[in-house]
Design a protein around this motif. Structure first.
Motif, PDB file in Angstrom:
ATOM      1  N   VAL A   1       0.859  -1.476   0.100  1.00 38.23           N
ATOM      2  CA  VAL A   1       0.267  -0.104   0.059  1.00 38.23           C
ATOM      3  C   VAL A   1       1.493   1.257  -0.291  1.00 38.23           C
ATOM      4  N   ASN A   2       0.472   2.294  -0.867  1.00 38.79           N
ATOM      5  CA  ASN A   2       1.150   3.368  -0.832  1.00 38.79           C
ATOM      6  C   ASN A   2       0.750   4.914   0.378  1.00 38.79           C
ATOM      7  N   PHE A   3       0.779   4.930   1.097  1.00 37.02           N
ATOM      8  CA  PHE A   3       0.462   5.774   1.850  1.00 37.02           C
ATOM      9  C   PHE A   3       0.752   7.355   2.013  1.00 37.02           C
ATOM     10  N   ASN A   4       1.188   7.408   1.359  1.00 38.14           N
ATOM     11  CA  ASN A   4       1.754   8.931   0.610  1.00 38.14           C
ATOM     12  C   ASN A   4       0.431  10.146   0.731  1.00 38.14           C
ATOM     13  N   ASN A   5      -0.245   9.187  -0.199  1.00 34.61           N
ATOM     14  CA  ASN A   5      -1.437  10.583  -0.126  1.00 34.61           C
ATOM     15  C   ASN A   5      -2.719   9.733   0.927  1.00 34.61           C
ATOM     16  N   CYS A   6      -2.184   9.229   2.265  1.00 39.88           N
ATOM     17  CA  CYS A   6      -2.860   8.789   2.831  1.00 39.88           C
ATOM     18  C   CYS A   6      -2.953  10.031   4.261  1.00 39.88           C
ATOM     19  N   LYS A   7      -4.181  10.487   5.200  1.00 34.30           N
ATOM     20  CA  LYS A   7      -3.959  11.242   6.042  1.00 34.30           C
ATOM     21  C   LYS A   7      -3.345  10.702   7.033  1.00 34.30           C
ATOM     22  N   ILE A   8      -2.227  11.033   7.654  1.00 42.03           N
ATOM     23  CA  ILE A   8      -2.018   9.813   8.903  1.00 42.03           C
ATOM     24  C   ILE A   8      -1.988  10.506  10.419  1.00 42.03           C
ATOM     25  N   ASP A   9      -2.056  10.251  11.523  1.00 40.54           N
ATOM     26  CA  ASP A   9      -2.306  10.726  12.786  1.00 40.54           C
ATOM     27  C   ASP A   9      -0.370  10.555  13.246  1.00 40.54           C
ATOM     28  N   PRO A  10       0.085  10.871  12.822  1.00 37.60           N
ATOM     29  CA  PRO A  10       1.468  11.218  13.950  1.00 37.60           C
ATOM     30  C   PRO A  10       1.957  10.689  14.892  1.00 37.60           C
ATOM     31  N   ALA A  11       0.779  11.532  16.121  1.00 38.57           N
ATOM     32  CA  ALA A  11       0.406  11.291  17.532  1.00 38.57           C
ATOM     33  C   ALA A  11       0.183  10.707  18.141  1.00 38.57           C
ATOM     34  N   PRO A  12      -0.948   9.763  17.733  1.00 34.56           N
ATOM     35  CA  PRO A  12      -1.913   9.101  18.477  1.00 34.56           C
ATOM     36  C   PRO A  12      -1.631   9.277  19.965  1.00 34.56           C
ATOM     37  N   PHE A  13      -3.017   9.053  21.021  1.00 33.92           N
ATOM     38  CA  PHE A  13      -2.516   9.076  22.435  1.00 33.92           C
ATOM     39  C   PHE A  13      -2.396   7.433  22.961  1.00 33.92           C
ATOM     40  N   GLN A  14      -0.795   7.973  23.705  1.00 34.12           N
ATOM     41  CA  GLN A  14      -0.551   6.751  24.238  1.00 34.12           C
ATOM     42  C   GLN A  14       0.051   7.145  25.242  1.00 34.12           C
ATOM     43  N   LEU A  15       0.115   5.304  25.742  1.00 33.61           N
ATOM     44  CA  LEU A  15       0.454   5.046  27.132  1.00 33.61           C
ATOM     45  C   LEU A  15       1.413   3.612  27.566  1.00 33.61           C
ATOM     46  N   VAL A  16       1.961   3.987  28.887  1.00 39.01           N
ATOM     47  CA  VAL A  16       2.516   2.690  28.735  1.00 39.01           C
ATOM     48  C   VAL A  16       2.193   1.949  29.830  1.00 39.01           C
ATOM     49  N   GLU A  17       2.369   0.517  30.325  1.00 41.46           N
ATOM     50  CA  GLU A  17       2.017  -0.486  30.676  1.00 41.46           C
ATOM     51  C   GLU A  17       1.770  -0.147  31.768  1.00 41.46           C
ATOM     52  N   ARG A  18       2.949   0.574  32.583  1.00 39.58           N
ATOM     53  CA  ARG A  18       2.983   0.987  33.972  1.00 39.58           C
ATOM     54  C   ARG A  18       2.224   1.861  34.329  1.00 39.58           C
ATOM     55  N   THR A  19       0.984   2.839  33.657  1.00 38.42           N
ATOM     56  CA  THR A  19       0.169   3.780  33.952  1.00 38.42           C
ATOM     57  C   THR A  19      -0.852   2.768  34.689  1.00 38.42           C
ATOM     58  N   SER A  20      -1.027   3.340  35.707  1.00 44.59           N
ATOM     59  CA  SER A  20      -2.191   3.358  37.046  1.00 44.59           C
ATOM     60  C   SER A  20      -3.831   3.337  36.507  1.00 44.59           C
ATOM     61  N   LEU A  21      -4.763   2.711  36.770  1.00 46.96           N
ATOM     62  CA  LEU A  21      -6.249   2.541  36.483  1.00 46.96           C
ATOM     63  C   LEU A  21      -6.323   4.620  36.822  1.00 46.96           C
ATOM     64  N   HIS A  22      -5.579   5.020  38.422  1.00 46.97           N
ATOM     65  CA  HIS A  22      -6.532   6.407  38.385  1.00 46.97           C
ATOM     66  C   HIS A  22      -6.297   7.171  37.262  1.00 46.97           C
ATOM     67  N   LYS A  23      -4.989   7.151  37.048  1.00 43.96           N
ATOM     68  CA  LYS A  23      -4.235   8.003  36.446  1.00 43.96           C
ATOM     69  C   LYS A  23      -4.841   7.547  34.998  1.00 43.96           C
ATOM     70  N   THR A  24      -5.598   6.968  34.204  1.00 41.04           N
ATOM     71  CA  THR A  24      -5.465   6.595  33.196  1.00 41.04           C
ATOM     72  C   THR A  24      -6.901   6.939  32.834  1.00 41.04           C
ATOM     73  N   HIS A  25      -8.108   6.807  33.418  1.00 40.07           N
ATOM     74  CA  HIS A  25      -9.242   7.277  34.189  1.00 40.07           C
ATOM     75  C   HIS A  25      -9.084   9.041  34.182  1.00 40.07           C
ATOM     76  N   THR A  26      -7.829   9.985  34.250  1.00 37.58           N
ATOM     77  CA  THR A  26      -8.067  10.593  34.557  1.00 37.58           C
ATOM     78  C   THR A  26      -7.665  11.601  32.937  1.00 37.58           C
ATOM     79  N   MET A  27      -7.265  10.673  32.339  1.00 34.64           N
ATOM     80  CA  MET A  27      -6.104  11.352  31.173  1.00 34.64           C
ATOM     81  C   MET A  27      -7.882  11.129  30.154  1.00 34.64           C
TER      82      MET A  27
END
Length: 836
Positions: free
Chosen positions: A726-752
């Protein structure tokens, strides 16, 4: 010769003298005309005088002034304060005229009841049939025009403000349907309220006004800003019902928003204040009141409002109201689930929506019939009249016997010859409790705030009358007796029970503004806080309960009962089997993954081996890539087939050129018809080949060997083309989707998730995609429900082990980074991975 020269000179002199004579004549003519006016001169010559505005500079100047005035007008009309004023005016007028029609319906109901007092059966029919007709009309009108208008609308508004747009809930059609149906429902005197629906009205009005204001200012085309305006509409809606601007704003903050944007506070306050001012001025203009005052004014004493010895009683009332609020939410949920679980009943009610509402209306009207069982619960009083009687500062009874009041007084309805005031109030609280829980499950516009308010006031009046009976002379303080005020207990209990059901503190402020009693602020706040503490540990709020029952995409709160959830991390509940696409994916892979999942966004990784997250791509973008590729294949296939078809047509024409007999001519015409139908057939073959089953096409053309060969070649060629990357040159790509690390707590994830209104987030480890978390996993983790594999809960003391293995974890992460940057490097020190 001399004569000829003289003649030539004479002619030349004449030719030169003619222009001179003409110029002299013109100067003389103009000098003679100089004495005439300029207008007559131009008129005589047939010349039109140009207007002063035809001057180019003047035209440009006028255009600049017009553009400036237009900008000023649009900026003035599109100003934010104009929007807030229009919103307040619209909701004030809506509330005022709705109250008028509701009063007309209730007054007509009372007129029919009293007009048929000669016969008890006629009284019963007039008491039951009139509300039944209104209820049937409301239920049928709602289901016919806007089924989304049923209920209070607050759960849906919470979902919308969460970021999930439910556009059909914010239309003008929904507004008109809900207004008309709600007037009929409240006119039938069913134990429901209008405060919840008015929150919905405020949000709809804000959305409608935003669309109108978008013609004057482009800022109202911003959806994110319009969502903020919905909070102002919610504040005006609840404020216009109770004439409580501050309480309405605080209630909208607590109920509709998990995280509130502070800049919306002044918007809601301004719009609510202006709307309530208009609403109360209309009441004064109608001459119902002499001036602007509280909606339920009280006349409690101000010198010594309550004694400190009464505070334990107020706190005890808060405890009971907390348990009562949790029981009300539980009962309402059980009734709704019971109706939905019975498939036969549910299907019948869906197909006959008005039957359920009609049966409940007849049942409740029968129980509240004044000559019947209604005499034990003051069935002839409306909810407003009941509140007025509960907030009365007079003591109803002496030793449990209701004193004699005038028949025109609201307190006369509570006098029963065979039952004392405690029996009547107890029956009222019990009956109204389950009636209200049942009524708000109907598929009609209804709210739960006012009926719960009335139940709490009745319970407080019951306690207050008991205190007045126990202390007939009052409570002694420093040898001074202060009489007990039962109406104050009704005020405190009404706020406490409502707070226990809605899980809000703003009900205390609403009660203070509703009654004008600031002196009882401390008992009200104490009871409300105690009720909240108990109710939040037992049941969700009535609105969150409805959200769960309707399965709306909303994130539950982490209340006081979720302390054990603070030790859960993202790695414990994330989805590890992630559907993704890579830079090496082919068009065939895209088709496969789009058929397997319905996700709106898909993560894009560098390769399946590295799993480096590069961004995310929307599903619409991937579908457009597939469509472009299919269009290219279609054009190429049709081009090849047209060349082959033209070649075969020429050969058949040359072979049949010698045929001259009629039979051969007829055969030739039939062959031509078959050949003519071939392009249509080829287009269907291509459609089946690209979008359907190619084997069906092969069976269809089984008799044509040449056609089979062509289709086989097309299929092989198509598979080769779809196997390309696939040629993704003509496709709009979100370069910075929201990411978490595996050690993020449930409370912080809920807040975000709550602050940013997220629907999903990718979990990465050193840039590598290892999982994804959505609202579904968040709800399961918060509510404690297990997945198919089970929710792995981390022990409480596991954090101490993390400190002990911190060095090994650091080495492990460093090793992962080195492997990621240089996969061929040979590491001499191997980490201990036994703990991973």
């Amino acid at each position: 010769m001399a004569a000829d020269k003289s003649d030539q000179q004479y002619e030349h002199t004449l030719e030169e003298s003619v222009p001179l004579r003409e110029n002299a004549r013109h100067r003389r003519y103009t000098s003679e005309r100089g004495a005439l006016p300029k207008d007559e001169d131009e008129k005589g010559r047939g010349v039109k005088r140009p207007s002063e505005s035809s001057n180019p500079q003047q035209i440009k100047r006028d255009q600049r002034w017009a553009a400036c005035c237009q900008r000023l007008f649009l900026s003035w009309i599109g100003a934010e304060w104009i929007f807030l004023i229009l919103l307040g005016i619209f909701l004030a007028l809506l509330s005022f005229f709705m109250d008028i029609f509701i009063f007309l319906f209730t007054d007509a109901h009372r007129f029919l009841y009293h007009a048929s007092d000669s016969n008890v059966m006629l009284q019963y029919l007039s008491w039951v049939v009139f509300p039944l007709l209104l209820m049937l009309f409301a239920a049928g009108f709602t289901q016919l025009f806007a089924p989304q208008a049923a209920g209070s609308g607050i759960p849906e508004i919470k979902t919308i403000l969460r970021g999930v747009m439910l556009k059909e809930y914010l239309t003008f059609k929904t507004l008109m349907t809900k207004v008309i149906s709600l007037v009929c429902v409240l006119g039938s005197e069913l134990p429901v309220g209008k405060e919840g629906p008015f929150v919905h009205f405020g949000a709809i009005c804000a959305a409608v006004v935003c669309k109108f204001m978008s013609f004057f200012s482009d800022i109202y085309k911003n959806e994110a800003r319009n969502l903020e305006m919905l909070t102002a509409g919610c504040a005006v809606g609840i404020g216009c019902c109770f004439a409580a601007p501050l309480g309405g704003v605080l209630f909208s903050v607590e109920v509709t928003s998990m995280f509130f944007v502070v800049r919306n506070y002044w918007r809601g306050m301004m719009s609510a204040t202006f709307g309530i001012l208009i609403f109360r001025l209309l009441v004064v203009w109608k001459k119902e009141e002499e001036t602007i005052m509280a909606l339920f004014p009280t006349t409690f004493r101000l010198d010594h409002p309550f004694d400190l010895q009464e505070l334990p009683v107020f706190i005890a009332m808060g405890i009971v109201c907390g348990f009562g609020g949790a029981l009300f939410v539980y009962l309402n949920g059980q009734i709704t689930r019971f109706v939905k679980k019975q498939k036969a009943m549910n299907n019948f009610l869906i197909s006959n929506c008005f039957v359920y509402s009609g049966l409940v209306s007849v049942f409740i009207s029968t129980l509240t019939f004044p000559p019947g069982f209604g005499q034990f619960m003051a069935g002839q009083l409306t909810q407003k009249d009941s509140l007025i009687s509960f907030f009365d500062n007079r003591t109803w009874s002496r030793d449990g016997i209701v004193e004699d009041f005038d028949q025109d007084d609201h307190l006369f309805a509570w006098k029963h010859p065979q039952a004392n005031v405690f029996v009547v109030l107890s029956v009222f609280v019990f009956m109204k409790f389950w009636m209200s829980a049942l009524s708000i499950t109907l598929p009609i516009p209804c709210g739960s705030f006012v009926p719960v308010f009335v139940i709490g006031a009745a319970f407080g009046r019951l306690v207050g009358e008991g205190m007045a009976t126990l202390f007939p002379d009052g409570i002694e303080t420093d040898e001074v007796y202060h009489p007990v005020v039962p109406g104050a207990y009704a005020v405190v209990a009404a706020a406490a029970l409502t707070a226990g059901i809605t899980h809000t503190i703003s009900t205390a402020v609403i009660m203070i503004e509703l009654t004008g009693q600031i002196r009882y602020g401390l008992p009200i706040l104490a009871a409300v806080i105690i009720s909240n503490i108990i109710a939040q540990n037992l049941q969700p709020s009535i609105y969150d309960s409805i959200i769960r029952i309707k399965k709306l995409p909303y994130l539950p709160e982490m209340g006081w009962g979720h302390q054990d959830k603070y030790n859960i991390h993202v790695e414990d509940f994330m989805v590890r089997d992630v559907q993704y696409i890579s830079l090496k994916s082919t068009y065939k892979d895209l088709l496969k993954i789009l058929r397997m999942t319905k996700l709106k966004k898909l993560p894009l990784v560098k390769s399946a081996e590295s799993m480096i997250l590069l961004g995310s791509v929307e599903r619409a973008q991937l579908c457009s890539l597939i469509k472009q590729r299919v269009q290219e294949l279609r054009e190429r296939v049709e081009g090849r087939y047209e060349v082959h078809f033209q070649r075969s047509t020429d050969e058949s024409s040359a072979a049949s050129a010698d045929a001259v007999s009629p039979k051969s001519a007829l055969r030739r015409s039939s062959d031509t018809e078959e050949t003519t139908d071939t392009p249509t057939k080829s287009s269907s073959i291509l459609k089946n080949l690209l979008f359907g089953d190619a084997q069906a096409v092969m069976i269809e053309d089984d008799g044509d060997v040449d056609g089979e060969r062509i289709l086989r070649e097309i299929k092989e060629w198509e598979e080769q083309q779809l196997d390309e990357q696939v040629n993704f040159n003509n496709c709009k790509i979100d370069p910075a989707p929201f990411q978490l690390v595996e050690r993020t707590s449930l409370h912080k994830t809920h807040t975000m998730f709550s602050v940013l209104s997220l629907n999903h987030a990718y979990v990465t480890s050193i840039g590598r995609l290892i999982g994804v978390v959505s609202l579904r996993e968040m709800r399961k983790a918060i509510e404690g429900s297990l997945t198919d594999e089970g929710l792995k809960l981390r022990p409480v003391l596991i954090s101490f082990q993390d400190y002990g293995t911190g060095a090994n974890n650091f080495i492990t992460e460093k090793t992962k980074v080195q492997k990621l940057l240089d996969p061929d490097v040979n590491l001499t020190q191997q980490p201990n991975t036994s703990d991973q």
